[in-house]
Scaffold this motif. Structure first.
Motif, PDB file in Angstrom:
ATOM      1  N   PHE A 218       0.813  -1.236   0.000  1.00  0.00           N
ATOM      2  CA  PHE A 218       0.000   0.000   0.000  1.00  0.00           C
ATOM      3  C   PHE A 218       0.845   1.285   0.000  1.00  0.00           C
ATOM      4  N   GLY A 219       1.867   1.270  -0.875  1.00  0.00           N
ATOM      5  CA  GLY A 219       2.652   2.490  -1.100  1.00  0.00           C
ATOM      6  C   GLY A 219       3.536   2.897   0.043  1.00  0.00           C
ATOM      7  N   MET A 220       3.962   1.940   0.858  1.00  0.00           N
ATOM      8  CA  MET A 220       4.724   2.272   2.068  1.00  0.00           C
ATOM      9  C   MET A 220       6.234   2.190   1.899  1.00  0.00           C
ATOM     10  N   PHE A 221       6.722   1.686   0.753  1.00  0.00           N
ATOM     11  CA  PHE A 221       8.169   1.464   0.633  1.00  0.00           C
ATOM     12  C   PHE A 221       8.832   2.248  -0.499  1.00  0.00           C
ATOM     13  N   GLY A 222       8.084   2.522  -1.555  1.00  0.00           N
ATOM     14  CA  GLY A 222       8.662   3.237  -2.688  1.00  0.00           C
ATOM     15  C   GLY A 222       7.657   3.251  -3.831  1.00  0.00           C
ATOM     16  N   VAL A 223       8.031   3.936  -4.906  1.00  0.00           N
ATOM     17  CA  VAL A 223       7.096   4.056  -6.033  1.00  0.00           C
ATOM     18  C   VAL A 223       7.583   3.152  -7.179  1.00  0.00           C
ATOM     19  N   PHE A 224       6.699   2.309  -7.686  1.00  0.00           N
ATOM     20  CA  PHE A 224       7.065   1.470  -8.835  1.00  0.00           C
ATOM     21  C   PHE A 224       7.305   2.393 -10.022  1.00  0.00           C
ATOM     22  N   THR A 225       8.410   2.168 -10.726  1.00  0.00           N
ATOM     23  CA  THR A 225       8.667   3.016 -11.894  1.00  0.00           C
ATOM     24  C   THR A 225       8.537   2.225 -13.189  1.00  0.00           C
TER      25      THR A 225
ATOM     26  N   ASN B  43      10.319   7.726   7.355  1.00  0.00           N
ATOM     27  CA  ASN B  43       8.850   7.598   7.354  1.00  0.00           C
ATOM     28  C   ASN B  43       8.184   8.677   6.508  1.00  0.00           C
ATOM     29  N   ILE B  44       8.779   8.901   5.337  1.00  0.00           N
ATOM     30  CA  ILE B  44       8.263   9.938   4.431  1.00  0.00           C
ATOM     31  C   ILE B  44       6.954   9.487   3.776  1.00  0.00           C
ATOM     32  N   LEU B  45       6.857   8.174   3.531  1.00  0.00           N
ATOM     33  CA  LEU B  45       5.688   7.676   2.796  1.00  0.00           C
ATOM     34  C   LEU B  45       4.549   7.388   3.768  1.00  0.00           C
ATOM     35  N   GLN B  46       3.534   8.199   3.662  1.00  0.00           N
ATOM     36  CA  GLN B  46       2.368   8.042   4.544  1.00  0.00           C
ATOM     37  C   GLN B  46       1.097   8.329   3.756  1.00  0.00           C
ATOM     38  N   THR B  47       0.027   7.704   4.185  1.00  0.00           N
ATOM     39  CA  THR B  47      -1.286   8.008   3.588  1.00  0.00           C
ATOM     40  C   THR B  47      -2.266   8.242   4.734  1.00  0.00           C
TER      41      THR B  47
END
Ligand SMILES: Cc1cc2nc3c(=O)[nH]c(=O)nc-3n(C[C@H](O)[C@H](O)[C@H](O)COP(=O)(O)OP(=O)(O)OC[C@H]3O[C@@H](n4cnc5c(N)ncnc54)[C@H](O)[C@@H]3O)c2cc1C
Length: 472
Positions: free
Chosen positions: A174-181, A460-464
């Protein structure tokens, strides 16, 4: 936190329209553009939320005050081999783009959701399942490799065998580790643009389970629509649809049936109503009495010899994307929108739990207006929602008046799910509590989550909004 340009500030809604927040939306078209957004987040001391098409029902792709990194413009097919069925694409490619690109070569995506509008990146973020989950597993099982940009800007390549921990956690993560490119997947060979479809109606929930038991072994796809308004001996009556692939040589005209134009969804419903107006016709019926009538009508029509043919042929797109037949159908739910509550229950207790859930909803005066039933098998992704059992997805209308009661009903249903070893799905969630998150994932998974978060996103930059609701 420093101020960001106000023209990037947008109100973003979960797909159901029941939850929303304001975020600074950036839509880069390239990997370099992604990197710049990461740098901007660091400079402005903001968190980042990834977003694909925003088709998750709740708050999974929302980030209040965050930079919302929308990948929908990164939508190029990077390579396609029509001999092997292997495709490499950017994360913003939608399922619609994907099937339309490959079908004329005799291929179909191995796993699709009930709508064709999600992006492939978003589908990996949730590890979506289709009406064939019992056979094909989730989408992640068909991924050969992916590239992912971590918040540090580093790009890693993961496959099931190398960087496998990252592979099995970023898919479902759920988008917690990085962005798929970039994502490389194996497509499914098909020998016709058509499917053999069969339908059954069942008198109640018990018969639904019986039909599944009989027909799962001979099915490529199986899905049940459940009437959650009828009670007593009709509780859980259903319409079940099975679809099977054509065998090689069975379709005399595959080049024709595989044409994109022969896959298109019809422009009218029942040959009469233009699709784009149908949600308006539905609006007066999105209340308990109206839905009771609609459900009765569905069962009645499905039994008519002319309309409700028990055996027929349907294109892949028509069968797979039933929910796209009526564009904008969610608008018929009115201003408060809708939420979906989907729970996954081991096979031993699924019938008992789903009966209990439907009864609880009816007793609370909050019957779901749509119920969708599927069979599943377990998978080894870190945040798996699947079980060796079944799921029931329940759609609820949300109003200002019923909101509190509905959230409390969901909490009570969660207790039943957890007591029976069940699981939940973040793509559909708006109501889980932190204790439900902890209980269904279990201590070992939570420990692994903390360890991986520290490794890949130490700041902990990736948060929703969802991760803040459940994890923090
Ligand atoms: C009508 C309807 C029917 C549906 N039917 C099904 C179904 O049958 N089966 C099923 O499993 N689901 C189903 N869904 C849910 C839907 O498939 C998922 O929510 C899917 O994740 C949506 O993809 P998206 O591109 O809209 O992603 P979003 O909703 O925008 O994002 C989903 C998650 O992925 C993350 N994310 C997005 N892009 C990236 C990226 N590039 N890199 C890393 N993380 C990313 C986001 O942060 C978020 O956590 C349905 C939804 C709707 C509205």
């Amino acid at each position: 936190m420093s101020v960001l340009p106000i023209d990037h500030l947008e109100k973003i809604e979960g797909w159901g329209g029941a939850v929303s927040s304001f975020g600074y939306v950036y839509r880069p078209a390239t990997v370099e553009g992604l990197r710049e957004v990461f740098e901007l987040a660091r400079r402005s001391n903001r968190n980042i939320t990834f977003r694909g098409s925003g088709r998750s029902y709740g708050d999974a792709a929302l980030g209040a005050e965050n930079i919302v990194l929308d990948t929908s413009r990164m939508n190029r097919i990077l390579s396609w081999d029509p001999n092997s069925g292997i495709i490499t694409m950017e994360p913003g490619v939608t399922i619609e783009q994907l099937w339309q690109y490959i079908i004329e070569d005799g291929w179909w995506p191995p796993v699709v959701s009930g709508t064709m509008y999600p992006t492939v990146g978003g589908c990996l973020g949730m590890n979506i399942h289709g009406k064939n989950n019992f056979k094909a597993g989730p989408i992640g099982e068909h991924v050969l490799s992916f590239d992912i940009m971590l918040p540090s800007g580093e790009i890693k390549t993961a496959t099931p065998d190398s960087e496998s921990e990252l592979f099995y956690s970023a898919i479902s993560g759920f988008g917690m580790f990085g962005v798929f490119t970039s994502i490389t997947m194996q497509m499914k060979k098909v020998y016709s643009g058509l499917l053999h479809v069969k339908a059954w109606t069942t008198k109640n929930l018990h018969e639904l389970f019986e039909i599944y038991q009989q027909h799962i072994p001979g099915s490529d796809y199986l899905v049940g629509w459940v009437d959650c308004i009828s009670s007593d001996e009709k509780l859980g009556r259903s319409i079940v649809h099975q679809a099977n692939y054509f065998k090689p040589g069975e379709d005399q005209n595959p080049a024709q049936s595989l044409r994109v134009s022969n896959q298109s969804l019809p422009n009218t419903i029942l040959g009469i109503f233009p699709k784009s107006f149908v949600w308006m016709l539905l609006r007066p019926f999105t209340n308990n009495a109206g839905m009771k009538f609609i459900n009765w009508l569905r069962v009645f029509v499905s039994r008519l010899p002319v309309v409700g043919k028990p055996v027929y042929e349907q294109s892949h797109a028509e069968f797979a994307f039933l929910l796209d037949y009526v564009p904008g159908w969610k608008k018929s739910y009115g201003q408060g929108g809708l939420i979906q509550y989907q729970s996954f229950i081991p096979k031993e207790s699924a019938e008992k739990v789903f009966r209990k859930q439907i009864e609880m909803c009816q007793e609370a005066g909050l019957p779901p207006y749509l119920g969708v039933f599927k069979q599943h098998k377990p998978d080894k992704f870190l945040f798996t929602h699947s079980v060796d059992g079944f799921s029931l997805a329940l759609d609820f209308k949300v109003t200002e008046k019923n909101r509190e009661k509905l959230w409390s009903l969901c909490a009570k249903m969660n207790d039943v799910v957890l007591a029976n070893g069940g699981r939940f799905y973040f793509a559909k969630d708006a109501t889980l509590r932190p204790q439900d998150f902890k209980a269904f994932l279990g201590e070992e998974t939570l420990k692994k989550f903390a360890e991986l978060k520290k490794r890949y996103d130490p700041e902990n930059i990736l948060q929703t909004d969802l991760s803040r609701r459940l994890v923090l």
